[in-house]
Motif scaffolding. Sequence first.
Motif, PDB file in Angstrom:
ATOM      1  N   ASN A  71       9.637  45.018  -9.221  1.00 53.44           N
ATOM      2  CA  ASN A  71      10.696  45.950  -9.637  1.00 53.44           C
ATOM      3  C   ASN A  71      10.570  46.308 -11.115  1.00 53.44           C
ATOM      4  N   PHE A 124      14.231  39.136  -4.718  1.00 60.23           N
ATOM      5  CA  PHE A 124      13.998  40.197  -5.715  1.00 60.23           C
ATOM      6  C   PHE A 124      12.511  40.218  -6.109  1.00 60.23           C
ATOM      7  N   TYR A 125      11.913  41.419  -6.060  1.00 61.34           N
ATOM      8  CA  TYR A 125      10.478  41.504  -6.394  1.00 61.34           C
ATOM      9  C   TYR A 125      10.302  41.580  -7.918  1.00 61.34           C
ATOM     10  N   TYR A 139      15.562  50.609   3.313  1.00 65.09           N
ATOM     11  CA  TYR A 139      16.877  51.168   2.992  1.00 65.09           C
ATOM     12  C   TYR A 139      16.787  52.247   1.920  1.00 65.09           C
ATOM     13  N   GLU A 147      19.592  52.195   8.850  1.00 71.22           N
ATOM     14  CA  GLU A 147      18.843  50.932   8.822  1.00 71.22           C
ATOM     15  C   GLU A 147      19.197  50.096  10.055  1.00 71.22           C
ATOM     16  N   THR A 192       2.418  53.088  10.831  1.00 73.39           N
ATOM     17  CA  THR A 192       2.787  54.038   9.782  1.00 73.39           C
ATOM     18  C   THR A 192       3.119  55.394  10.397  1.00 73.39           C
ATOM     19  N   ARG A 193       3.923  56.171   9.660  1.00 75.99           N
ATOM     20  CA  ARG A 193       4.141  57.560  10.079  1.00 75.99           C
ATOM     21  C   ARG A 193       3.001  58.443   9.624  1.00 75.99           C
ATOM     22  N   HIS A 227      22.726  47.467   1.290  1.00 74.50           N
ATOM     23  CA  HIS A 227      21.330  47.229   1.708  1.00 74.50           C
ATOM     24  C   HIS A 227      21.095  45.779   2.114  1.00 74.50           C
ATOM     25  N   ASP A 239       7.178  55.885  14.295  1.00 70.53           N
ATOM     26  CA  ASP A 239       8.305  56.212  13.421  1.00 70.53           C
ATOM     27  C   ASP A 239       9.503  55.390  13.890  1.00 70.53           C
ATOM     28  N   LEU A 240      10.064  54.621  12.988  1.00 70.85           N
ATOM     29  CA  LEU A 240      11.206  53.764  13.348  1.00 70.85           C
ATOM     30  C   LEU A 240      12.386  54.580  13.854  1.00 70.85           C
ATOM     31  N   ASP A 241      12.413  55.869  13.531  1.00 71.32           N
ATOM     32  CA  ASP A 241      13.500  56.720  14.011  1.00 71.32           C
ATOM     33  C   ASP A 241      13.202  57.276  15.399  1.00 71.32           C
ATOM     34  N   GLN A 288      17.425  51.536  13.075  1.00 75.61           N
ATOM     35  CA  GLN A 288      15.991  51.214  13.054  1.00 75.61           C
ATOM     36  C   GLN A 288      15.769  49.757  13.463  1.00 75.61           C
ATOM     37  N   THR A 329      12.547  47.257   7.267  1.00 75.70           N
ATOM     38  CA  THR A 329      13.098  48.609   7.172  1.00 75.70           C
ATOM     39  C   THR A 329      13.209  48.965   5.693  1.00 75.70           C
TER      40      THR A 329
HETATM   41  N1  LIG Z   1      12.871  45.692  -4.269  1.00 79.06           N
HETATM   42  C1  LIG Z   1      13.245  44.447  -4.027  1.00 79.06           C
HETATM   43  O1  LIG Z   1      13.378  43.609  -4.942  1.00 79.06           O
HETATM   44  C2  LIG Z   1      13.509  43.994  -2.618  1.00 79.06           C
HETATM   45  C3  LIG Z   1      13.737  42.639  -2.400  1.00 79.06           C
HETATM   46  C4  LIG Z   1      13.987  42.209  -1.094  1.00 79.06           C
HETATM   47  C5  LIG Z   1      14.038  43.135  -0.066  1.00 79.06           C
HETATM   48  N2  LIG Z   1      13.816  44.461  -0.324  1.00 79.06           N
HETATM   49  C6  LIG Z   1      13.898  45.410   0.811  1.00 79.06           C
HETATM   50  O2  LIG Z   1      12.584  45.823   1.101  1.00 79.06           O
HETATM   51  C7  LIG Z   1      12.680  47.017   1.898  1.00 79.06           C
HETATM   52  C8  LIG Z   1      11.510  47.918   1.591  1.00 79.06           C
HETATM   53  O3  LIG Z   1      10.310  47.240   1.851  1.00 79.06           O
HETATM   54  P1  LIG Z   1       9.027  47.540   0.953  1.00 79.06           P
HETATM   55  O4  LIG Z   1       9.369  47.258  -0.469  1.00 79.06           O
HETATM   56  O5  LIG Z   1       7.890  46.870   1.592  1.00 79.06           O
HETATM   57  O6  LIG Z   1       8.956  49.143   1.119  1.00 79.06           O
HETATM   58  P2  LIG Z   1       7.952  50.216   0.499  1.00 79.06           P
HETATM   59  O7  LIG Z   1       6.872  49.585  -0.299  1.00 79.06           O
HETATM   60  O8  LIG Z   1       8.804  51.250  -0.162  1.00 79.06           O
HETATM   61  O9  LIG Z   1       7.312  50.856   1.798  1.00 79.06           O
HETATM   62  C9  LIG Z   1       8.105  51.287   2.860  1.00 79.06           C
HETATM   63  C10 LIG Z   1       7.317  51.073   4.120  1.00 79.06           C
HETATM   64  O10 LIG Z   1       8.167  51.313   5.250  1.00 79.06           O
HETATM   65  C11 LIG Z   1       7.541  52.238   6.098  1.00 79.06           C
HETATM   66  N3  LIG Z   1       8.574  53.064   6.730  1.00 79.06           N
HETATM   67  C12 LIG Z   1       9.694  53.519   6.143  1.00 79.06           C
HETATM   68  N4  LIG Z   1      10.392  54.284   7.018  1.00 79.06           N
HETATM   69  C13 LIG Z   1       9.675  54.280   8.166  1.00 79.06           C
HETATM   70  C14 LIG Z   1       9.876  54.903   9.428  1.00 79.06           C
HETATM   71  N5  LIG Z   1      10.946  55.670   9.687  1.00 79.06           N
HETATM   72  N6  LIG Z   1       8.962  54.707  10.386  1.00 79.06           N
HETATM   73  C15 LIG Z   1       7.865  53.932  10.136  1.00 79.06           C
HETATM   74  N7  LIG Z   1       7.613  53.327   8.970  1.00 79.06           N
HETATM   75  C16 LIG Z   1       8.523  53.503   7.996  1.00 79.06           C
HETATM   76  C17 LIG Z   1       6.628  53.067   5.233  1.00 79.06           C
HETATM   77  O11 LIG Z   1       5.565  53.546   6.040  1.00 79.06           O
HETATM   78  P3  LIG Z   1       4.999  55.079   6.009  1.00 79.06           P
HETATM   79  O12 LIG Z   1       5.649  55.773   4.853  1.00 79.06           O
HETATM   80  O13 LIG Z   1       3.509  54.887   5.852  1.00 79.06           O
HETATM   81  O14 LIG Z   1       5.372  55.612   7.334  1.00 79.06           O
HETATM   82  C18 LIG Z   1       6.139  52.023   4.229  1.00 79.06           C
HETATM   83  O15 LIG Z   1       5.049  51.319   4.734  1.00 79.06           O
HETATM   84  C19 LIG Z   1      14.037  47.642   1.551  1.00 79.06           C
HETATM   85  O16 LIG Z   1      14.831  47.753   2.702  1.00 79.06           O
HETATM   86  C20 LIG Z   1      14.636  46.683   0.517  1.00 79.06           C
HETATM   87  O17 LIG Z   1      16.030  46.536   0.694  1.00 79.06           O
HETATM   88  C21 LIG Z   1      13.531  44.906  -1.571  1.00 79.06           C
END
Ligand SMILES: NC(=O)c1ccc[n+]([C@@H]2O[C@H](COP(=O)([O-])OP(=O)(O)OC[C@H]3O[C@@H](n4cnc5c(N)ncnc54)[C@H](OP(=O)(O)O)[C@@H]3O)[C@@H](O)[C@H]2O)c1
Length: 317
Positions: free
Chosen positions: A170, A166-167, A83, A92, A38-39, A141, A60-62, A95, A81
């Motif tokens: 959502n 799809f979650y 998006y 993305e 995590t960041r 994305h 940090d992924l960046d 990363q 990642t």
């Molecule tokens: N919504 C949908 O229905 C769905 C379906 C399939 C796929 N997705 C994909 O799922 C992805 C998001 O996953 P999620 O839903 O698990 O996300 P999330 O619950 O929003 O959490 C994002 C996670 O990514 C970490 N993160 C983000 N940027 C980072 C960075 N630069 N460095 C380190 N850690 C980073 C954050 O960690 P910290 O903030 O703690 O650093 C956090 O743990 C998207 O790309 C989306 O396209 C979504």
Amino acid sequence: MAGRRIVAVVGATGAQGGGLARAILADPNGGFTARALTRKPDGEAARALAQKGAKVVACDLDQPESLKRAFDGADAAYCVTNYWEHFSPERELAQARALASAAKSAGVRHVIWSTLEDTRQWVPLSDDRMPTLMGKYKVPHFDAKGEADGFFRDAGVPTTWLLTSFYWDNFIYFGMGPKKGPDGRLAITMPMADRKLPSIAVEDIGKCAYGIFKKGGDLIGKKVGIAGEHPTGAQLAASLSRALGRPIVYNAVTPDAFRHFGFPGAEDLGNMFQFKCDFEDYYCGARSLAFSRSVNPALQTFDAWLEKNKTRIPVEE
Ligand SMILES: NC(=O)c1ccc[n+]([C@@H]2O[C@H](COP(=O)([O-])OP(=O)(O)OC[C@H]3O[C@@H](n4cnc5c(N)ncnc54)[C@H](OP(=O)(O)O)[C@@H]3O)[C@@H](O)[C@H]2O)c1
């Protein structure tokens, strides 16, 4: 702890990675231990994971160097990642490239890359059934994640490519919950016509990932897809109606109407739903329920998920 395989979990404070970290931590005899990346190591989500026994590591992924340090000594890694934090396919991609490179240099023996289709393989940019976005994407994305599949292959990382769905969450967090339309009826709105939408409780994505790691190397080099069910919009609305105890209809707008809703990402999501409709057979076939249950026997149905989560769904009057 000794002898247990370390899984470095990117996104451990989020939905997908959080589900995986919790699955590992809930199974202390499973042979794995979670390293939560995590960041914000002092944040609430990271502290909750630490309390359950995860080792929290800042990265940090960046900042690719921080990622290399975070992967050091890990046996396995879950790579995802986000998006929607920046809406930039290029970021993305960068990363994902950093993830593949860090996994290679740390010698991680099994990576799961959380991916989606590069829809341009089905709908080339020249195909005007849907608009090209940002100059070179159809579903930004999706396309960036699919394009990044090759980074893991080319780097020679032992990878399982995991096509997610799809979650259902959502309906709670992504503005997709029931809203009252001009006719006064509560509706969920999706441009899915009468097609099936492979979808899943996000917690189950993490549990499936854990099941994949538990299979050892069996799924290395394979692309697999997961879903909890393949409901239609009408079936989702019927389940929501039963769970919430009030009528909720399915408002099947056209993809073009959805693209013009005007919220950030509306065009991307409009194209995404159209892709899922136009290639329904492929898209559902790539997300086998039997496979999903084989790696996660506790896989939830939409109704079971609703029973636990219905009070968290905001209903916009
Ligand atoms: N919504 C949908 O229905 C769905 C379906 C399939 C796929 N997705 C994909 O799922 C992805 C998001 O996953 P999620 O839903 O698990 O996300 P999330 O619950 O929003 O959490 C994002 C996670 O990514 C970490 N993160 C983000 N940027 C980072 C960075 N630069 N460095 C380190 N850690 C980073 C954050 O960690 P910290 O903030 O703690 O650093 C956090 O743990 C998207 O790309 C989306 O396209 C979504």
